[in-house]
Design an enzyme around this catalytic site. Structure first.
Site, short mmCIF file in Angstrom:
data_model
loop_
_atom_site.label_atom_id
_atom_site.label_comp_id
_atom_site.label_asym_id
_atom_site.label_seq_id
_atom_site.Cartn_x
_atom_site.Cartn_y
_atom_site.Cartn_z
N ILE A 204 -13.30 -0.42 -7.19
CA ILE A 204 -11.89 -0.03 -7.19
C ILE A 204 -11.71 1.04 -6.12
O ILE A 204 -12.25 2.15 -6.25
CB ILE A 204 -11.46 0.54 -8.55
N ASP B 263 28.30 -7.01 5.50
CA ASP B 263 29.74 -6.99 5.35
C ASP B 263 30.35 -6.81 6.74
O ASP B 263 29.68 -6.33 7.66
CB ASP B 263 30.14 -5.85 4.43
N ASP C 85 29.83 -1.24 2.20
CA ASP C 85 30.32 0.10 1.89
C ASP C 85 31.36 0.11 0.78
O ASP C 85 31.75 1.17 0.30
CB ASP C 85 30.92 0.75 3.15
N ASN D 189 -16.38 7.33 -1.43
CA ASN D 189 -15.02 6.84 -1.70
C ASN D 189 -13.98 7.94 -1.74
O ASN D 189 -12.88 7.78 -1.20
CB ASN D 189 -14.99 6.08 -3.04
#
Length: 891
Positions: free
Chosen positions: A283, A327, A627, A720
């Site tokens: 891990i 838009d 908006d 690690n």
């Protein structure tokens, strides 16, 4: 339904009169309908919720489980380090998202609105939340309307409805009933909450409050719209499951191999600890912290470019956007009308040419100046601050009027001065049934009548036309020419007005409709809501990056097509669709049609959600910009909702990102940053997983061959969490390859591991570990009886390999010698820090005891460095075949 009823039917339906409600009726209706408050557009995000959200990552959950198991085994150092890395992740993520939440709160205004109503025949001013259906409400210019209502009386009422319908031009209201099928944007006898009265006044009867208003329905839609998981969330979830299964299988295999090893006997408890250590090694503990920091730094960079990202994971989503549904009003355009063309019998001037005209050059442009004067004088608009700089001008009135006032100011026809010199003595106000307005002014020795309005009306009034400053008789040829010009401009999506005048007797003080004959046609003016200055370049860059641009607007199709042509969007009939068209088809057909549609016009909020979801079903990552209140549901449904800073609070609350400068080019900058974020995430994954797999393979090989562990669990944790953490965090500060915006967006279902990454991890892990295990076996026999020395060599070699790997992994598109090592000072700092910590861990007695290391000589160091250089060459060889080759082919 109220728009299709007569006034008497509406009053009867609402059980009210023109004298208003009685107090007892009000109390009953408050109980029945509740206060006039909009439904919350989303769940309130508290600081506690923001903090708890940081712990939902599947990778983080696996890390916490590994830490808990370490604690059960009394490996408290391992447990502490793991929990510390998880805690750093949670705190960094919380700080960034909390800052974004606070910034958004500062953007939102907290205003209490009042409403004037008639109750028991008496006018009353009260808090808007006390308004109920059936109230008689008074509206005046400048009012923000607090409820939906049917108009009872109107005096030149005009409403700015852009926030609801997307229309940039103010809607002119009237009283008469309409057809039942009339859509919201065309209901001229209704007013709606959240819109603003720009001109005139009216009396209405309230038909809907709170959640029953059109905006209330939109807010409810927003609340019910589920949040979409980001592509990164889905990919990390798959990665977590894969790692979880892999870790479980590897740990079980190692445990069994160790216990059953015929050559090297390991105790049951020893192998259980080793299996847990391998699980911890597999891990990548640093991955969670690195991802959080990469996203946080990305948020900060995007904020410096004037965009506020509200959620940490949303910063990366920008990089995977494949469709931008934008838009029109206020996003692609400025959201206000401008004079775009002026056509006279002698000239055809565009916006820039109009600005170049000066009153001092009247002899060069007499017709244009005459036409503009008509537009400025026959006008109810005004400029509040004419002495301020141009960019700070504040106009009052209808957007068409203010556009003409602005055009006049540019050429020296200043309305505030003209109004003082040429006093208006009478007028015929604009009326939608008349389609024109007219004014009477005193000018020197004469009176002058000015009129402006729809071309087909004004042209019919004219017997003459202006040509080079002279009045000329209108013949059939010229009449036809003017009509063709009007048709041409209207066909391009402009709003076209005709401007005319005539002299009258100086004693005339009253203006009648019958006076509007034998007028002189000065010219035609075309108005439009212009594009934002940088939008064309923005669209072009987006298209080069493989991002499809789709316009979704509530405006008329012809207007939308006009804008589309200006930005080179396909807008022929086969590439367009209206809200009415969408109503007639099912989702399955819409899913197929959206593949070729580039312009959606006359759409309502419910249509926008269907469009967004149709793209998503086609595996597109959708960004929706907007908006207005009408954009909010689609903003929430989209993978990336982008609201303009000047937009409505509802749109900001539901968005993933807010553009603070209302600049569309900021979106492209943010997308580029999003791609850099994802690129850096992939770098970190390759860097950490190749290291983790190397460690697992190293231990597994030792056990299979029946030898003692080549490296201790505590040494793995040191590599690690100490040696790897700072280099992989430093990768977060890389600025990305310049080719980022030349490549197509990644597919929605594309794995976080692409072919090149898998090849790099697999080849490096197998080949480098084959060599490293060979060195371990060789020196195990060479230094017989000195296992600590051999393990120290393996520990140092693994660390050097990791530190060297950080240099080529910075770019998958360039060889290491083409990467400027000083372009990221944190990489250099992390390498220096890593080397210092490695030397300290080998030569400092307290760490020697903790890690089981012993001092190394020059010979051992030469072997270790040679191993690191050889791995570096191997990585570049893999890149040359799998990555750079592809890049050069594309170029």
């Amino acid at each position: 339904m109220y728009h299709s009823l007569s006034i008497s039917q509406v009053l009867k339906e609402l059980n009210t009169t023109k004298q208003g409600l009685k107090q007892k009726q009000v109390e009953k209706r408050l109980k029945k309908y509740g206060e006039n408050i909009l439904p919350k557009s989303g769940e309130k995000v508290s600081r506690l919720k923001i903090f708890l959200n940081q712990w939902k990552s599947p990778l983080l959950i696996i890390l916490l489980v590994a830490g808990a198991v370490s604690g059960v085994l009394k490996e408290f150092i391992d447990m502490t380090v793991i929990f510390l890395s998880a805690g750093i992740n949670g705190i960094v993520g919380f700080i960034q998202e909390d800052k974004a939440s606070k910034a958004l709160s500062r953007l939102q205004s907290m205003i209490e609105y009042k409403a004037t109503v008639l109750r028991d025949g008496i006018k009353k001013s009260l808090a808007s939340n006390k308004v109920v259906p059936g109230d008689i409400l008074f509206i005046e210019a400048g009012d923000r309307i607090q409820a939906d209502g049917r108009i009872l009386q109107s005096h030149n009422l005009q409403i700015q409805e852009a926030a609801l319908t997307g229309e940039s031009e103010a809607a002119k209201k009237k009283v008469g009933r309409l057809k039942k099928e009339t859509v919201v944007g065309d209901r001229t006898n209704m007013v709606y909450r959240g819109t603003v009265a720009t001109e005139g006044k009216a009396t209405i009867v309230v038909t809907g409050t709170g959640g029953n208003t059109e905006i209330g329905k939109i807010a409810s839609m927003v609340k019910k719209t589920a949040d979409e998981k980001t592509p990164l969330q889905k990919q990390l979830s798959r990665l977590a499951k894969l790692l979880g299964v892999a870790v479980l299988l590897m740990s079980t295999a190692i445990f069994v191999l160790g216990v059953l090893s015929p050559r090297e006997r390991h105790g049951f408890f020893e192998m259980f600890e080793t299996a847990v250590a391998v699980a911890v090694a597999a891990i990548p503990e640093g991955l969670i912290i690195s991802l959080t920091i990469i996203l946080a730094i990305g948020m900060q960079r995007i904020l410096r470019k004037n965009a506020l990202v509200r959620r940490l994971l949303s910063a990366e989503t920008l990089g995977s956007v494949s469709v931008i549904c934008t838009d029109k009003t206020g996003t692609l355009t400025e959201g206000k009308m401008h004079v775009t063309y002026l056509v006279t019998s002698s000239e055809d001037l565009n916006f820039k040419e109009l600005h170049a005209i000066d009153m001092k050059e009247e002899e060069r442009h007499p017709d244009a100046l005459k036409a503009l004067k008509v537009g400025v004088m026959c006008n109810d608009g005004s400029l509040e601050n004419p002495r301020d700089k141009t960019e700070n001008w504040k106009f009052i009135g209808d957007t068409t009027d203010t556009a003409l006032v602005q055009a006049g100011m540019y050429v020296g026809l200043e309305k505030h001065h003209l109004d003082q010199v040429f006093r208006r003595s009478d007028e015929i106000p604009f009326d939608s049934s008349l389609q024109y307005m007219a004014t009477l002014h005193k000018e020197e020795q004469d009176s002058v009548i000015y009129t402006k309005g729809a071309g087909e009306k004004i042209i019919d009034f004219c017997s003459y036309y202006e040509h080079n400053g002279q009045k000329k008789k209108m013949d059939q040829k010229k009449l036809h020419w003017f009509r063709e010009q009007e048709k041409r401009l209207t066909g391009q999506g402009f709003r076209v007005l005709a401007l005319a005048y005539k002299k009258a007797d100086k004693k005339k003080n009253k203006l009648n409709k019958s006076d509007l004959t034998d007028m002189v046609l000065a010219g035609l003016v075309a108005l439009s809501d212009p594009l934002r200055p940088d939008v064309e370049q923005t669209i072009r860059i987006a298209q080069e990056a493989g991002i499809r641009i789709v316009m979704i607007t509530g405006d008329h199709l012809r207007t939308a097509q006009s804008i589309a042509r200006q930005i080179d969007l396909p807008c022929e009939d086969k590439h367009t669709m209206t809200g009415t068209d969408i109503e007639k088809i099912k989702d399955e057909k819409l899913r197929k049609l959206v593949k070729k549609i580039h312009v959606f016009a006359r759409v309502e909020p419910k249509h926008k959600i269907r469009i967004v979801r149709a793209f998503q079903v086609n595996d597109e990552v959708v960004a929706m910009t907007g908006d207005g209140v009408n954009d909010a549901p689609a903003l929430k449904a989209a993978d990336m909702g982008i609201a303009l800073g000047a937009g409505s609070d509802v749109s900001k609350e539901t968005s993933d990102m807010v553009l603070l400068d209302n600049n569309v080019s900021t979106i492209v900058s943010a997308v580029e940053e999003g791609r850099t974020i994802y690129q850096n995430i992939r770098k970190v994954i390759v860097f950490l997983l190749s290291g983790s797999f190397s460690e697992v393979l190293l231990i597994t090989s030792s056990l299979i061959l029946g030898y003692p562990l080549a490296i201790l669990p505590v040494q793995i944790l040191w590599v690690n969490l100490i040696e790897d953490s700072f280099p992989n965090i430093a990768l977060a500060f890389d600025k990305g390859d310049k080719e980022n915006m030349k490549e197509p967006p990644r597919k929605k279902n594309e794995s976080i591991f692409n072919k090149e990454m898998k090849s790099l991890i697999l080849i490096i892990t197998i080949v480098s570990n084959f060599i490293l295990i060979g060195l371990y076996l060789y020196f195990f026999h060479y230094y017989e009886g000195q296992l600590d020395l051999v393990r120290t060599m393996v520990f140092a070699a693994l660390t050097i390999d990791s530190l060297f790997f950080i240099l080529p992994v910075r770019s998958m598109n360039h060889m290491v010698w083409h990467i400027n090592p000083f372009s990221n000072k944190y990489i250099i700092g992390s390498l220096v820090f890593g080397l210092i910590m490695l030397i300290t861990s080998i030569y400092w007695p307290p760490l020697q005891i903790l890690l089981g290391t012993v001092p190394l000589g020059w010979f051992e160091w030469l072997v270790i460095i040679a191993f690191g250089v050889m791995n570096l060459a191997l990585i570049e060889l893999v890149k040359g075949f799998f990555l750079v080759k592809k890049y050069h082919h594309l170029r």
